[in-house]
Design an enzyme around this catalytic site. Structure first.
Site, PDB file in Angstrom:
ATOM      1  N   LYS A 205       1.741   8.667   9.556  1.00 57.22           N
ATOM      2  CA  LYS A 205       1.259   7.551   8.712  1.00 57.22           C
ATOM      3  C   LYS A 205       0.098   6.833   9.399  1.00 57.22           C
ATOM      4  O   LYS A 205      -0.935   6.528   8.786  1.00 57.22           O
ATOM      5  CB  LYS A 205       2.423   6.578   8.468  1.00 57.22           C
ATOM      6  N   CYS A 259      -3.667  -2.699   5.922  1.00 60.23           N
ATOM      7  CA  CYS A 259      -3.308  -1.440   6.594  1.00 60.23           C
ATOM      8  C   CYS A 259      -4.379  -0.928   7.556  1.00 60.23           C
ATOM      9  O   CYS A 259      -4.149  -0.816   8.748  1.00 60.23           O
ATOM     10  CB  CYS A 259      -3.001  -0.380   5.530  1.00 60.23           C
TER      11      CYS A 259
HETATM   12  N1  LIG Z   1       0.742  -3.125   0.805  1.00 57.09           N
HETATM   13  C1  LIG Z   1       0.380  -1.877   1.019  1.00 57.09           C
HETATM   14  O1  LIG Z   1      -0.596  -1.401   0.485  1.00 57.09           O
HETATM   15  C2  LIG Z   1       1.179  -0.981   1.926  1.00 57.09           C
HETATM   16  C3  LIG Z   1       1.012   0.408   1.821  1.00 57.09           C
HETATM   17  C4  LIG Z   1       1.754   1.232   2.670  1.00 57.09           C
HETATM   18  C5  LIG Z   1       2.633   0.664   3.600  1.00 57.09           C
HETATM   19  N2  LIG Z   1       2.763  -0.688   3.672  1.00 57.09           N
HETATM   20  C6  LIG Z   1       3.716  -1.232   4.642  1.00 57.09           C
HETATM   21  O2  LIG Z   1       4.896  -1.604   3.932  1.00 57.09           O
HETATM   22  C7  LIG Z   1       5.505  -2.756   4.544  1.00 57.09           C
HETATM   23  C8  LIG Z   1       5.661  -3.851   3.504  1.00 57.09           C
HETATM   24  O3  LIG Z   1       4.364  -4.239   3.083  1.00 57.09           O
HETATM   25  P1  LIG Z   1       4.131  -5.110   1.769  1.00 57.09           P
HETATM   26  O4  LIG Z   1       2.671  -5.105   1.537  1.00 57.09           O
HETATM   27  O5  LIG Z   1       5.070  -4.674   0.703  1.00 57.09           O
HETATM   28  O6  LIG Z   1       4.612  -6.550   2.309  1.00 57.09           O
HETATM   29  P2  LIG Z   1       4.838  -7.876   1.450  1.00 57.09           P
HETATM   30  O7  LIG Z   1       4.605  -9.000   2.384  1.00 57.09           O
HETATM   31  O8  LIG Z   1       4.114  -7.784   0.159  1.00 57.09           O
HETATM   32  O9  LIG Z   1       6.420  -7.837   1.093  1.00 57.09           O
HETATM   33  C9  LIG Z   1       7.443  -7.847   2.040  1.00 57.09           C
HETATM   34  C10 LIG Z   1       8.656  -8.612   1.478  1.00 57.09           C
HETATM   35  O10 LIG Z   1       9.736  -8.516   2.410  1.00 57.09           O
HETATM   36  C11 LIG Z   1      10.455  -9.747   2.419  1.00 57.09           C
HETATM   37  N3  LIG Z   1      11.265  -9.807   3.638  1.00 57.09           N
HETATM   38  C12 LIG Z   1      10.918 -10.252   4.882  1.00 57.09           C
HETATM   39  N4  LIG Z   1      11.953 -10.058   5.736  1.00 57.09           N
HETATM   40  C13 LIG Z   1      12.956  -9.495   5.025  1.00 57.09           C
HETATM   41  C14 LIG Z   1      14.260  -9.055   5.354  1.00 57.09           C
HETATM   42  N5  LIG Z   1      14.732  -9.122   6.614  1.00 57.09           N
HETATM   43  N6  LIG Z   1      15.040  -8.538   4.382  1.00 57.09           N
HETATM   44  C15 LIG Z   1      14.573  -8.451   3.108  1.00 57.09           C
HETATM   45  N7  LIG Z   1      13.343  -8.853   2.727  1.00 57.09           N
HETATM   46  C16 LIG Z   1      12.544  -9.354   3.688  1.00 57.09           C
HETATM   47  C17 LIG Z   1       9.360 -10.779   2.278  1.00 57.09           C
HETATM   48  O11 LIG Z   1       9.899 -12.005   1.813  1.00 57.09           O
HETATM   49  C18 LIG Z   1       8.408 -10.100   1.278  1.00 57.09           C
HETATM   50  O12 LIG Z   1       8.731 -10.455  -0.056  1.00 57.09           O
HETATM   51  C19 LIG Z   1       4.587  -3.119   5.723  1.00 57.09           C
HETATM   52  O13 LIG Z   1       5.058  -2.498   6.878  1.00 57.09           O
HETATM   53  C20 LIG Z   1       3.255  -2.517   5.326  1.00 57.09           C
HETATM   54  O14 LIG Z   1       2.453  -2.230   6.441  1.00 57.09           O
HETATM   55  C21 LIG Z   1       2.072  -1.510   2.849  1.00 57.09           C
HETATM   56  C1  LIG Z   2      -5.442   6.872   4.212  1.00 55.15           C
HETATM   57  C2  LIG Z   2      -5.505   5.926   3.040  1.00 55.15           C
HETATM   58  O1  LIG Z   2      -6.172   6.222   2.086  1.00 55.15           O
HETATM   59  N1  LIG Z   2      -4.796   4.754   3.124  1.00 55.15           N
HETATM   60  C3  LIG Z   2      -4.714   3.815   2.029  1.00 55.15           C
HETATM   61  C4  LIG Z   2      -4.961   2.388   2.536  1.00 55.15           C
HETATM   62  O2  LIG Z   2      -5.069   1.554   1.400  1.00 55.15           O
HETATM   63  P1  LIG Z   2      -6.215   0.403   1.344  1.00 55.15           P
HETATM   64  O3  LIG Z   2      -6.225  -0.216   0.018  1.00 55.15           O
HETATM   65  O4  LIG Z   2      -6.073  -0.485   2.505  1.00 55.15           O
HETATM   66  O5  LIG Z   2      -7.469   1.405   1.591  1.00 55.15           O
HETATM   67  P2  LIG Z   2      -8.980   1.500   1.226  1.00 55.15           P
HETATM   68  O6  LIG Z   2      -9.216   1.684  -0.209  1.00 55.15           O
HETATM   69  O7  LIG Z   2      -9.485   2.551   2.120  1.00 55.15           O
HETATM   70  O8  LIG Z   2      -9.591   0.107   1.635  1.00 55.15           O
HETATM   71  C5  LIG Z   2      -9.526  -0.434   2.935  1.00 55.15           C
HETATM   72  C6  LIG Z   2     -10.800  -1.160   3.278  1.00 55.15           C
HETATM   73  O9  LIG Z   2     -11.816  -0.226   3.608  1.00 55.15           O
HETATM   74  C7  LIG Z   2     -12.981  -0.453   2.828  1.00 55.15           C
HETATM   75  N2  LIG Z   2     -13.612   0.847   2.608  1.00 55.15           N
HETATM   76  C8  LIG Z   2     -12.916   1.858   2.026  1.00 55.15           C
HETATM   77  C9  LIG Z   2     -13.460   3.099   1.840  1.00 55.15           C
HETATM   78  C10 LIG Z   2     -14.787   3.339   2.274  1.00 55.15           C
HETATM   79  O10 LIG Z   2     -15.349   4.441   2.132  1.00 55.15           O
HETATM   80  N3  LIG Z   2     -15.452   2.298   2.872  1.00 55.15           N
HETATM   81  C11 LIG Z   2     -14.915   1.072   3.052  1.00 55.15           C
HETATM   82  O11 LIG Z   2     -15.567   0.186   3.593  1.00 55.15           O
HETATM   83  C12 LIG Z   2     -12.445  -1.088   1.555  1.00 55.15           C
HETATM   84  O12 LIG Z   2     -13.443  -1.795   0.876  1.00 55.15           O
HETATM   85  C13 LIG Z   2     -11.365  -1.991   2.114  1.00 55.15           C
HETATM   86  O13 LIG Z   2     -11.883  -3.187   2.640  1.00 55.15           O
HETATM   87  O14 LIG Z   2      -3.893   1.933   3.335  1.00 55.15           O
HETATM   88  C14 LIG Z   2      -2.635   1.874   2.611  1.00 55.15           C
HETATM   89  C15 LIG Z   2      -1.613   1.170   3.485  1.00 55.15           C
HETATM   90  O15 LIG Z   2      -1.201   1.948   4.564  1.00 55.15           O
HETATM   91  C16 LIG Z   2      -2.253   3.292   2.249  1.00 55.15           C
HETATM   92  O16 LIG Z   2      -0.974   3.291   1.628  1.00 55.15           O
HETATM   93  C17 LIG Z   2      -3.353   3.873   1.326  1.00 55.15           C
HETATM   94  O17 LIG Z   2      -3.062   5.206   1.000  1.00 55.15           O
END
Ligand SMILES: NC(=O)c1ccc[n+]([C@@H]2O[C@H](COP(=O)([O-])OP(=O)(O)OC[C@H]3O[C@@H](n4cnc5c(N)ncnc54)[C@H](O)[C@@H]3O)[C@@H](O)[C@H]2O)c1
Ligand SMILES: CC(=O)N[C@@H]1[C@@H](OP(=O)(O)OP(=O)(O)OC[C@H]2O[C@@H](n3ccc(=O)[nH]c3=O)[C@H](O)[C@@H]2O)O[C@H](CO)[C@@H](O)[C@@H]1O
Length: 431
Positions: A205, A259
């Site tokens: 990841k 991320c």
């Molecule tokens: N947002 C994304 O795009 C994304 C994508 C891939 C992975 N992730 C990962 O997924 C995880 C969650 O991210 P998110 O964006 O959903 O976070 P978020 O902050 O949107 O949501 C997390 C939720 O968990 C709750 N929480 C905190 N402690 C808790 C506990 N002990 N038990 C139950 N609930 C609890 C919070 O109140 C909150 O509502 C992170 O590790 C993040 O890096 C996020």
């Molecule tokens: C490997 C991958 O695809 N991972 C994704 C990523 O999601 P994200 O929404 O954070 O990703 P991006 O869309 O890349 O945006 C991030 C920032 O990069 C800027 N950007 C992007 C492309 C580019 O060519 N030039 C740029 O400057 C953009 O504007 C923004 O600020 O992480 C999530 C959590 O782990 C993943 O789940 C999700 O799959």
């Protein structure tokens, strides 16, 4: 059909809970934030993501998704809690993962499966979550299954990617891995790749996001070099990418979101070998200062200037402002102002402030001083586009020319047609 508890109902946990519920599992969503539970109980979806409201409503109305402010027994526990990161110390906060494990432990039964979906430094499933769960008196791998299954959905397209993306599943042993595969198979249309090592799954990841971050840093560096040669780096990158083995990403105002700016640092948790990765982070973080320099180049001095920043969401068509390049630019402009205001050796009068106006049609955050489009540009000296929202593609340069004091536009996201803006007298700078 299985019983599932989803711990954490944010950007990841809520769509995941709704997905399993819409595929006929009996799902309970749990969150430590009472307001989240109360809101969902009333049918209010608090996460801004296309299609999510209807998707969650369908799950709630079917009765397959309920929410609770207590943890209870379930065949599967999925953890999607935050794993924030301290920018100063470069240390992750794993206390939410640990707390989730400790909350599950009293309800864990032999044969259950616990899946960590949160993004974590390599080793966290085994070193942090496993001991918390084993407070139950049960052993991971033999009594209960323990798995890391990272989430890879792209904000803005979460529901589709949840279903269609390939999955990486790494259990602490083969039995654990298989238990998770059986669950995800119920809705995942992509391929499921397995490893009998949770740490490998965590690593995979992180390197996916690191690859993207480093690639964007290359694009940003090429953009700076391209400026030195007076060429349009975007055109050059597009042409370079016609080669079958070249895929350079897009330059921009910096890398935002929850991320990409964070996950590469997780690789450094137990390794001193981050070098290129650290450089890439610094290059991406430096783009805000580059925009400030571009503005100085156009306006001479920033003293008393008003800059309109279009886009405080971290990227186009989302409302999330975490690690926003637009807000970083606002801060860099304020820093430039502080430098201007420092006492002058000749005792000269302190200059007047740099005015920053923030505009974003996708962001509803009341704590930010956001203004509408008209107020943002009235009398402004420059507009900087920092998010590729669809709305920004249709901005009318003639209206901007009428309203602004100076005709300077910096397009960091390639959303404007330069010739249209130039024909209205604008100096157009691009990244
Ligand atoms: N947002 C994304 O795009 C994304 C994508 C891939 C992975 N992730 C990962 O997924 C995880 C969650 O991210 P998110 O964006 O959903 O976070 P978020 O902050 O949107 O949501 C997390 C939720 O968990 C709750 N929480 C905190 N402690 C808790 C506990 N002990 N038990 C139950 N609930 C609890 C919070 O109140 C909150 O509502 C992170 O590790 C993040 O890096 C996020
Ligand atoms: C490997 C991958 O695809 N991972 C994704 C990523 O999601 P994200 O929404 O954070 O990703 P991006 O869309 O890349 O945006 C991030 C920032 O990069 C800027 N950007 C992007 C492309 C580019 O060519 N030039 C740029 O400057 C953009 O504007 C923004 O600020 O992480 C999530 C959590 O782990 C993943 O789940 C999700 O799959």
């Amino acid at each position: 059909m299985s019983t599932i508890y989803v711990h954490g109902l944010g950007y990841i946990g809520l769509p995941t809970a709704a997905m399993f519920a819409n595929y006929d599992h009996e799902v309970t969503g749990y969150d430590t934030d009472e307001a989240v539970i109360e809101g969902l109980d009333d049918g209010n979806v608090h996460i801004d993501e296309p299609g999510l409201r209807a998707f969650v409503t369908q799950a709630l109305e079917s009765g397959n998704l309920t929410v609770s402010n207590e943890v209870d027994e379930a065949k599967y526990h999925i953890i999607a809690v935050p794993t924030p990161f301290d920018d100063e110390t470069k240390e992750p906060t794993l206390e939410y993962v640990e707390a989730a494990g400790e909350a599950i432990a009293p309800h864990l039964r032999p044969g259950d499966t616990v899946i960590l979906e949160s993004t974590v430094p390599p080793g966290t499933t085994v070193e942090t979550l496993q001991p918390a769960l084993e407070q139950s008196g049960l052993d991971a791998g033999s009594d209960f299954a323990l798995v890391h299954c990272p989430e890879t959905v792209l904000p803005g397209n979460i529901i589709t990617e949840l279903k269609e993306n390939d999955r990486i599943i790494g259990g602490v042993n083969g039995v654990s891995t298989e238990a998770a595969v059986r669950l995800y198979e119920s809705f995942v249309e992509g391929d499921i790749y397995t490893t009998e090592n949770a740490t490998t799954a965590e690593f995979v990841k992180l390197i996916q996001n690191t690859y993207r971050d480093v690639n964007i840093a290359l694009a940003n560096e090429l953009a700076l070099i391209g400026e030195d040669y007076g060429i349009d780096s975007r055109e050059a990158i597009e042409m370079a990418n016609t080669h079958p083995r070249v895929d350079i990403h897009h330059p921009g105002p910096g890398v935002g979101g929850h991320c990409l700016p964070i996950d590469p640092w997780f690789l450094g948790q137990n390794s001193d070998n981050l070098d290129l990765i650290e450089r890439a982070r610094a290059i991406n973080d430096g783009m805000a200062d580059h925009v400030v320099e571009t503005l100085r180049d156009e306006l001479g001095s920033l003293e008393g200037r008003t800059i309109a920043v279009f886009g405080v969401a971290y990227k186009g068509n989302v409302g999330d402002t975490r690690q926003s390049p637009g807000l970083d630019l606002a801060q860099a402009l304020q820093k430039a102002e502080a430098e201007l205001a420092s006492p002058k050796p000749d005792g000269g009068v302190p200059p007047s402030a740099v005015g920053v106006r923030l505009h974003d049609p996708h962001v509803a955050d009341q704590t930010l001083d956001l203004v509408d489009r008209k107020s943002a540009i009235a009398g402004a000296d420059a507009v900087v586009i920092t998010a590729d929202h669809d709305e920004f593609e249709h901005l009318d340069p003639a209206a901007f020319a009428d309203a602004m004091a100076e005709r300077v536009v910096v397009d960091t996201k390639d959303v404007l047609d330069p010739s249209e803006w130039k024909s209205e007298g604008f100096s157009v700078r691009r990244i």
